[in-house]
Structures are given as structure tokens and as C-alpha cells.
Design a protein around this motif. Structure first.
Motif, PDB file in Angstrom:
ATOM      1  N   LYS A   1       0.842  -1.211   0.000  1.00 30.07           N
ATOM      2  CA  LYS A   1       0.000   0.000   0.000  1.00 30.07           C
ATOM      3  C   LYS A   1       0.873   1.256   0.000  1.00 30.07           C
ATOM      4  CE  LYS A   1      -1.601   1.497   4.127  1.00 30.07           C
ATOM      5  NZ  LYS A   1      -1.367   2.873   4.574  1.00 30.07           N
TER       6      LYS A   1
ATOM      7  N   ARG B   1      -4.744  10.722   4.549  1.00 32.08           N
ATOM      8  CA  ARG B   1      -3.638  11.654   4.697  1.00 32.08           C
ATOM      9  C   ARG B   1      -2.636  11.568   3.542  1.00 32.08           C
ATOM     10  NH1 ARG B   1       1.244  12.258   6.406  1.00 32.08           N
ATOM     11  NH2 ARG B   1       1.709  14.235   7.409  1.00 32.08           N
TER      12      ARG B   1
ATOM     13  N   ARG C   1      -0.054  14.929  12.687  1.00 32.33           N
ATOM     14  CA  ARG C   1       0.658  14.511  11.476  1.00 32.33           C
ATOM     15  C   ARG C   1       0.991  15.756  10.649  1.00 32.33           C
ATOM     16  NH1 ARG C   1      -0.868   9.106   9.863  1.00 32.33           N
ATOM     17  NH2 ARG C   1       0.901   9.234   8.443  1.00 32.33           N
TER      18      ARG C   1
ATOM     19  N   ASP D   1       5.149  19.950   7.744  1.00 34.00           N
ATOM     20  CA  ASP D   1       6.128  21.038   7.672  1.00 34.00           C
ATOM     21  C   ASP D   1       7.385  20.640   6.895  1.00 34.00           C
ATOM     22  OD1 ASP D   1       6.331  19.319  10.030  1.00 34.00           O
ATOM     23  OD2 ASP D   1       8.091  20.505  10.546  1.00 34.00           O
ATOM     24  N   LEU D   2       7.802  19.381   6.999  1.00 32.30           N
ATOM     25  CA  LEU D   2       9.037  18.975   6.320  1.00 32.30           C
ATOM     26  C   LEU D   2       8.826  18.882   4.801  1.00 32.30           C
ATOM     27  CD1 LEU D   2      10.179  16.287   8.913  1.00 32.30           C
ATOM     28  CD2 LEU D   2      11.195  18.561   8.571  1.00 32.30           C
TER      29      LEU D   2
ATOM     30  N   THR E   1      11.209  11.656   7.118  1.00 29.12           N
ATOM     31  CA  THR E   1       9.806  11.538   6.732  1.00 29.12           C
ATOM     32  C   THR E   1       9.693  10.754   5.421  1.00 29.12           C
ATOM     33  OG1 THR E   1       7.905  12.772   5.868  1.00 29.12           O
ATOM     34  CG2 THR E   1       9.980  13.975   5.922  1.00 29.12           C
ATOM     35  N   VAL E   2       8.853   9.726   5.443  1.00 23.19           N
ATOM     36  CA  VAL E   2       8.742   8.827   4.288  1.00 23.19           C
ATOM     37  C   VAL E   2       8.020   9.537   3.133  1.00 23.19           C
ATOM     38  CG1 VAL E   2       7.823   6.628   3.474  1.00 23.19           C
ATOM     39  CG2 VAL E   2       8.766   6.794   5.779  1.00 23.19           C
ATOM     40  N   LEU E   3       6.771   9.993   3.392  1.00 25.40           N
ATOM     41  CA  LEU E   3       6.028  10.652   2.308  1.00 25.40           C
ATOM     42  C   LEU E   3       6.650  12.002   1.953  1.00 25.40           C
ATOM     43  CD1 LEU E   3       2.264   9.942   3.177  1.00 25.40           C
ATOM     44  CD2 LEU E   3       3.673   8.862   1.427  1.00 25.40           C
TER      45      LEU E   3
ATOM     46  N   ASP F   1       4.900   0.555  12.066  1.00 21.45           N
ATOM     47  CA  ASP F   1       3.680  -0.072  11.546  1.00 21.45           C
ATOM     48  C   ASP F   1       3.522  -1.524  12.009  1.00 21.45           C
ATOM     49  OD1 ASP F   1       3.177   2.306  10.307  1.00 21.45           O
ATOM     50  OD2 ASP F   1       3.778   1.656   8.307  1.00 21.45           O
TER      51      ASP F   1
ATOM     52  N   VAL G   1       8.607   6.821  16.655  1.00 23.50           N
ATOM     53  CA  VAL G   1       8.210   7.505  15.416  1.00 23.50           C
ATOM     54  C   VAL G   1       6.901   8.267  15.614  1.00 23.50           C
ATOM     55  CG1 VAL G   1       7.705   7.207  12.962  1.00 23.50           C
ATOM     56  CG2 VAL G   1       9.418   5.746  14.055  1.00 23.50           C
TER      57      VAL G   1
ATOM     58  N   ARG H   1      -3.301  -0.391  11.950  1.00 22.59           N
ATOM     59  CA  ARG H   1      -2.453  -1.438  12.558  1.00 22.59           C
ATOM     60  C   ARG H   1      -3.017  -1.874  13.909  1.00 22.59           C
ATOM     61  NH1 ARG H   1      -0.640  -2.491   7.613  1.00 22.59           N
ATOM     62  NH2 ARG H   1       0.152  -0.581   6.694  1.00 22.59           N
TER      63      ARG H   1
HETATM   64  C1  EPZ Z   1       4.387   6.829   6.263  1.00 19.56           C
HETATM   65  O1  EPZ Z   1       3.657   7.924   6.792  1.00 19.56           O
HETATM   66  C2  EPZ Z   1       3.427   5.665   6.202  1.00 19.56           C
HETATM   67  N1  EPZ Z   1       2.275   6.040   5.386  1.00 19.56           N
HETATM   68  C3  EPZ Z   1       2.959   5.297   7.595  1.00 19.56           C
HETATM   69  O2  EPZ Z   1       2.200   4.112   7.474  1.00 19.56           O
HETATM   70  C4  EPZ Z   1       4.180   4.990   8.476  1.00 19.56           C
HETATM   71  O3  EPZ Z   1       3.731   4.758   9.799  1.00 19.56           O
HETATM   72  C5  EPZ Z   1       5.136   6.180   8.464  1.00 19.56           C
HETATM   73  O4  EPZ Z   1       5.497   6.498   7.086  1.00 19.56           O
HETATM   74  C6  EPZ Z   1       6.436   5.907   9.219  1.00 19.56           C
HETATM   75  O5  EPZ Z   1       7.061   4.781   8.708  1.00 19.56           O
HETATM   76  C7  EPZ Z   1       2.360   5.941   4.056  1.00 19.56           C
HETATM   77  O6  EPZ Z   1       3.389   5.632   3.484  1.00 19.56           O
HETATM   78  C8  EPZ Z   1       1.121   6.225   3.280  1.00 19.56           C
HETATM   79  P1  EPZ Z   1       6.466  10.187   8.260  1.00 19.56           P
HETATM   80  P2  EPZ Z   1       4.290   9.383   6.720  1.00 19.56           P
HETATM   81  O7  EPZ Z   1       6.359  11.491   7.553  1.00 19.56           O
HETATM   82  O8  EPZ Z   1       5.228   9.469   5.606  1.00 19.56           O
HETATM   83  C9  EPZ Z   1       6.964  13.432  11.652  1.00 19.56           C
HETATM   84  C10 EPZ Z   1       0.402   2.667   7.978  1.00 19.56           C
HETATM   85  O9  EPZ Z   1       0.007   2.124   9.044  1.00 19.56           O
HETATM   86  N2  EPZ Z   1       6.794  14.427  10.575  1.00 19.56           N
HETATM   87  O10 EPZ Z   1       7.609   9.307   7.902  1.00 19.56           O
HETATM   88  O11 EPZ Z   1       3.176  10.343   6.793  1.00 19.56           O
HETATM   89  C11 EPZ Z   1       5.711  12.619  11.899  1.00 19.56           C
HETATM   90  O12 EPZ Z   1       4.778  13.312  12.714  1.00 19.56           O
HETATM   91  C12 EPZ Z   1       0.843   4.107   7.934  1.00 19.56           C
HETATM   92  O13 EPZ Z   1       0.426   2.097   6.881  1.00 19.56           O
HETATM   93  C13 EPZ Z   1       6.987  15.764  10.851  1.00 19.56           C
HETATM   94  O14 EPZ Z   1       7.309  16.152  11.967  1.00 19.56           O
HETATM   95  O15 EPZ Z   1       5.093   9.416   8.072  1.00 19.56           O
HETATM   96  C14 EPZ Z   1       6.277  11.367  12.512  1.00 19.56           C
HETATM   97  O16 EPZ Z   1       6.533  11.583  13.877  1.00 19.56           O
HETATM   98  C15 EPZ Z   1       0.412   4.937   9.059  1.00 19.56           C
HETATM   99  N3  EPZ Z   1       6.824  16.667   9.823  1.00 19.56           N
HETATM  100  C16 EPZ Z   1       7.594  11.204  11.784  1.00 19.56           C
HETATM  101  O17 EPZ Z   1       7.912  12.489  11.233  1.00 19.56           O
HETATM  102  C17 EPZ Z   1       6.487  16.281   8.564  1.00 19.56           C
HETATM  103  O18 EPZ Z   1       6.381  17.148   7.679  1.00 19.56           O
HETATM  104  C18 EPZ Z   1       7.565  10.186  10.644  1.00 19.56           C
HETATM  105  O19 EPZ Z   1       6.434  10.467   9.817  1.00 19.56           O
HETATM  106  C19 EPZ Z   1       6.292  14.926   8.313  1.00 19.56           C
HETATM  107  C20 EPZ Z   1       6.451  14.003   9.329  1.00 19.56           C
END
Ligand code: EPZ
Length: 423
Positions: free
Chosen positions: A22, A91, A120, A123-124, A164-166, A306, A328, A372
Motif C-alpha cells: 500500500k 492523509r 501529522r 512542515d518537512l 519523513t517517508v512521504l 507499523d 516515530v 495497525r
Molecule cells: C508513512 O507515513 C506511512 N504512510 C505510515 O504508514 C508509516 O507509519 C510512516 O510512514 C512511518 O514509517 C504511508 O506511506 C502512506 P512520516 P508518513 O512522515 O510518511 C513526523 C500505515 O500504518 N513528521 O515518515 O506520513 C511525523 O509526525 C501508515 O500504513 C513531521 O514532523 O510518516 C512522525 O513523527 C500509518 N513533519 C515522523 O515524522 C512532517 O512534515 C515520521 O512520519 C512529516 C512528518
């Protein structure tokens, strides 16, 4: 709303095929907006989050066709505004920002709110777009990003909670069509980012370093259509590994990339379960109560957030005291109170769940709160005495393709009760 009813105590055995990821498919589908040519994506899982993404792409003007696990998308002309009604449901809709900004130098998407796993922010993502010379504004609940021209830059996307992944994917997609070279420091190294980079490379992007903490992108004038197969879902695979450890005798997962699952198989091995890897399959052998563990979630290649909820379910039955610390998403513990209703002995200490293993769990009506967490409750139900009724299973349908059918195929006694709307 549908619910899943699990009758505990049936041993799992046999084999199960893992679906496409996904979290790879979502940004890859968004990336098709970067070209006017057709793209063909295989192994796209049949999930509600994927449907939302395809709806957004259609709304933006792309022609979308889906046949079984293959999706063909042609975004000959695209609008730049994604509608609130669809975006608010998921999201990951924010990952259309990068490709629209790259191709049209403009995009507008509803700002995602918080969700049950915590605040969520994006900002990054915006920091990355700004570094590429885009302006970012929040207007009437939407985020608007725009630029006269995108220029390559050096940007560090590491946040307080790590990479940050996305956000990495979003900035990577925009940078493919920027003028000059972009260097993303503090990039996420998750396999889903590598899969996205592989697809972008097939489209003609010039990317180096995906899978490391520094990604370099040399912008090109345009991208072309491409064909790609999404990687196997490592979190679905991890969830079935834990199901097998909890309730299995011998279960084989087919179509997995074991290289992506090292942290999970290591944890299961430490917990006393044997895992055999042969090519693209993993077999896990049941072994009674797990040994207690001390786990900390981390960005890849660490133990994935996850898989944290599912691991809490497993360790609820361990022969001793475990701890699971979430770094995380420190608030991602909605499953704990529901597991306690099933007899688990868990105490939350800040972002650490302290789990004292119990010999038995008992079935109960429980409420799914996020994807999850829902999976963790179904897993606990597999070994609980009696019947577990998991309500609000739409959460689980966001990320697990036919989880009830797949578990039934392994011998679980599980049924989905469809909600019938009353007149
Ligand atoms: C991805 O979310 C996944 N979603 C999430 O999977 C997964 O839990 C997460 O990565 C971490 O591995 C998808 O790929 C669709 P992040 P993402 O940005 O990219 C902070 C699931 O169950 N952050 O890597 O949105 C954030 O708050 C889902 O399938 C900022 O501070 O997560 C978190 O603490 C849920 N500023 C950390 O970074 C930002 O601009 C990691 O988040 C972005 C994120």
C-alpha cells in the motif's frame, strides 16, 4: 459498519500470498501525474486507500483503468486542485503535491488534520518545496504551493522524529522536474522510497542514493510513461508472520522480500520462533509462548512503527515482561486499552508499553481505532478464548487486502458481518 468476528483457538497452517505494498503504491500512483504518457502499474492492492487515491487522480483529470491488480493511468491534462471531500479521507493524498508542483508548478490540496496515531504535520514536505523555490501558503484549510520555476537545492528533511517517508517522496517527485541538482539529506531510506525512485527512474528521472540517507536528483525537462510492479507489502507480511507466531504451527508467506523484513524476523527469532527463508518465501514455525522482548521502533532498517501494535499483541502472551517503545509516533498506542479488555496486562509509561505476558487472552467486543491497531486486535482474537468482535473494520480494509479470507485460508475461524443500512 462491518465487523469481523474471530473465534479463537484454531491453529493456523498452510501458505498465504502477500499483496503489493500500500505505502509504495500510493506515491507511485501519484507519480503518474508527472507525465502526460500512460503508465502501467502492477501488483496494486485492492484497498480503500488505493481507491481514494485513484478517485483523486480521476478528479484531477487522469484517465484511470483498473483490471485486477493492474492500474493504467494517463494524465494527459491535469487540474491542480484536489477536492476536500476525497482528500480528507486519507492523509496520503498529500503526495499529489510533489508531482503537481513538478509538472505544473502549482498545486492545492486540503491540509491534512491530525489522526489517531498523533499529530501529522507536513512542515518537512513544505520545507523541501520551499528549498526548491516554491512558495507555500495555507489558505482556507488548503495548502497551496506554487513557483515560477523549480530550482534544485540542498535540503535536509530530517525532523525531530527522524526522517519523513512521504515527505521524502514528495520532494523527490517535485525535484525530478526541477532545474539543476537537488540533494535531499536526512532522507527516509524505507523500501517504499526506493520503489518510488525505481519507478521515477523508469520514467526517465535521474536519481542516485535512494535507500540511503542522501538522495541526489538531477532534474530533467520531462518524464515519460513507464511500467512497474509494486514491491510486496512488508507490513502485511510482518502481520502474517506475527499471526503465525501467535497461532500457527507452520505458515509460509509467498511473494515476500525477506530483505525488507530483517527487523521483524530478527525480533521473532529473539522471541524464540524459527523462520526459514527460501527465495521469495518465509516460513515461520509456531513454538508456544514467546520469549519476552524489549523493542524500540525506528525508521528503516529499524523495527517498523507499523508493526508495533501487532508486536504488542504477540508479547501480551510472552513468558515474562517486555517493553515496546514508540519513537516515530509516540502516541500510537490506541490498541493498548482494547488489548487490556481482552485480558492483556499492559501499562503505558509515556511512549513505552510495559507488557507483562499472560497465559490466556479472552475474546471481547473491541473497537478498531486505526489500521495497525485493528490488525493487532484480530491477531489477539486468533488466540483468545471465545469470540472477539472487532468493530469499525473499515480501518483494516484501508491497508489489508482480504485479511479475513487470507486468515480463513490458513484455518482461522473468522467471519465478516456486513452492515446493512436501515431505511
Ligand atoms: C508513512 O507515513 C506511512 N504512510 C505510515 O504508514 C508509516 O507509519 C510512516 O510512514 C512511518 O514509517 C504511508 O506511506 C502512506 P512520516 P508518513 O512522515 O510518511 C513526523 C500505515 O500504518 N513528521 O515518515 O506520513 C511525523 O509526525 C501508515 O500504513 C513531521 O514532523 O510518516 C512522525 O513523527 C500509518 N513533519 C515522523 O515524522 C512532517 O512534515 C515520521 O512520519 C512529516 C512528518
Amino acid at each position: 459498519m462491518d465487523k469481523i468476528i474471530v473465534h479463537g483457538g484454531r491453529p493456523l497452517s498452510g501458505s498465504v500470498k502477500i499483496s503489493g505494498s500500500k505505502n509504495s503504491a500510493l506515491p507511485i500512483l501519484a507519480a503518474t501525474l508527472l507525465t502526460r504518457e500512460p503508465c502501467i502499474i502492477h501488483s496494486v492492492p485492492d484497498l480503500s486507500d488505493i481507491h481514494y487515491m485513484l478517485q483523486i487522480l480521476s478528479h484531477l483529470g487522469a484517465h484511470v483503468e483498473r483490471a485486477s491488480g493492474t492500474v493504467t493511468i494517463q494524465a494527459e491534462k491535469v487540474a491542480t486542485v484536489a477536492p476536500y471531500e476525497i482528500v480528507r479521507k486519507m492523509r496520503a493524498s498529500v503526495c499529489v503535491l510533489g508531482p503537481l508542483l513538478g509538472r505544473h508548478k502549482e498545486a492545492r490540496v486540503s491540509l491534512p488534520g491530525g489522526c489517531v496515531i498523533g499529530d501529522r504535520p507536513i512542515d518537512l514536505h513544505l520545507k523541501g518545496f520551499r528549498a526548491l523555490n516554491a512558495a507555500c501558503r495555507v489558505e482556507s484549510g488548503d495548502v497551496r504551493v506554487f513557483a515560477d520555476e523549480l530550482r534544485g537545492a540542498v535540503v535536509n528533511l530530517e525532523g525531530r522524529q527522524g526522517p519523513t517517508v512521504l515527505g521524502t517522496g514528495n520532494v523527490l517527485m517535485a525535484a525530478t522536474l526541477a532545474e539543476g541538482v537537488t540533494v535531499i539529506d536526512g532522507a527516509a531510506a524505507e523500501p517504499e522510497v526506493v520503489d518510488l525512485a525505481d519507478f521515477l527512474t523508469k520514467m526517465g528521472a535521474k536519481i542516485e542514493g535512494a535507500g540511503t540517507r542522501q538522495i541526489t536528483v538531477e532534474g530533467v525537462k520531462e518524464l515519460h510513461g513507464a511500467e512497474h510492479s509494486v514491491i510486496p507489502d512488508r507490513i502485511e507480511a510482518g502481520t502474517f508472520l506475527v499471526a503465525a507466531a501467535l497461532a500457527g504451527t507452520e505458515v509460509t508467506l509467498r511473494r515476500v522480500n525477506s530483505g525488507h523484513l530483517g527487523a521483524v524476523t530478527n525480533a521473532l527469532n529473539d522471541a524464540g520462533f524459527r523462520t526459514d527463508i527460501v527465495r521469495d518465501s518465509i516460513t515461520v514455525f509456531g513454538n508456544g509462548a514467546p520469549n519476552p522482548l524489549h523493542l524500540v521502533t525506528e525508521p528503516y532498517p529499524g523495527f517498523p512503527t507499523d508493526m508495533q501494535a501487532q508486536m504488542c499483541a504477540l508479547l501480551s502472551r510472552a513468558s515474562g515482561k517486555s517493553s515496546v517503545t514508540e519513537t516515530v509516533f509516540p502516541q500510537r498506542f490506541m490498541h493498548v486499552s482494547e488489548l487490556k479488555r481482552m485480558g492483556a496486562d499492559i501499562h503505558l509509561d509515556g511512549a513505552t508499553a510495559r507488557i507483562c505476558g499472560v497465559p490466556r487472552l479472552s475474546g471481547a467486543p473491541v473497537m478498531a481505532s486505526d489500521l495497525r491497531a485493528s490488525a493487532a486486535l484480530v491477531l489477539a482474537g486468533l488466540v483468545a478464548d471465545g469470540t472477539t468482535e472487532v468493530n469499525r473494520v473499515y480501518h483494516i480494509d484501508r491497508g489489508y487486502e482480504s485479511i479475513d479470507d487470507k486468515l480463513m485460508g490458513l484455518g482461522a475461524e473468522i467471519q465478516r458481518v456486513k452492515h446493512r443500512a436501515t431505511a
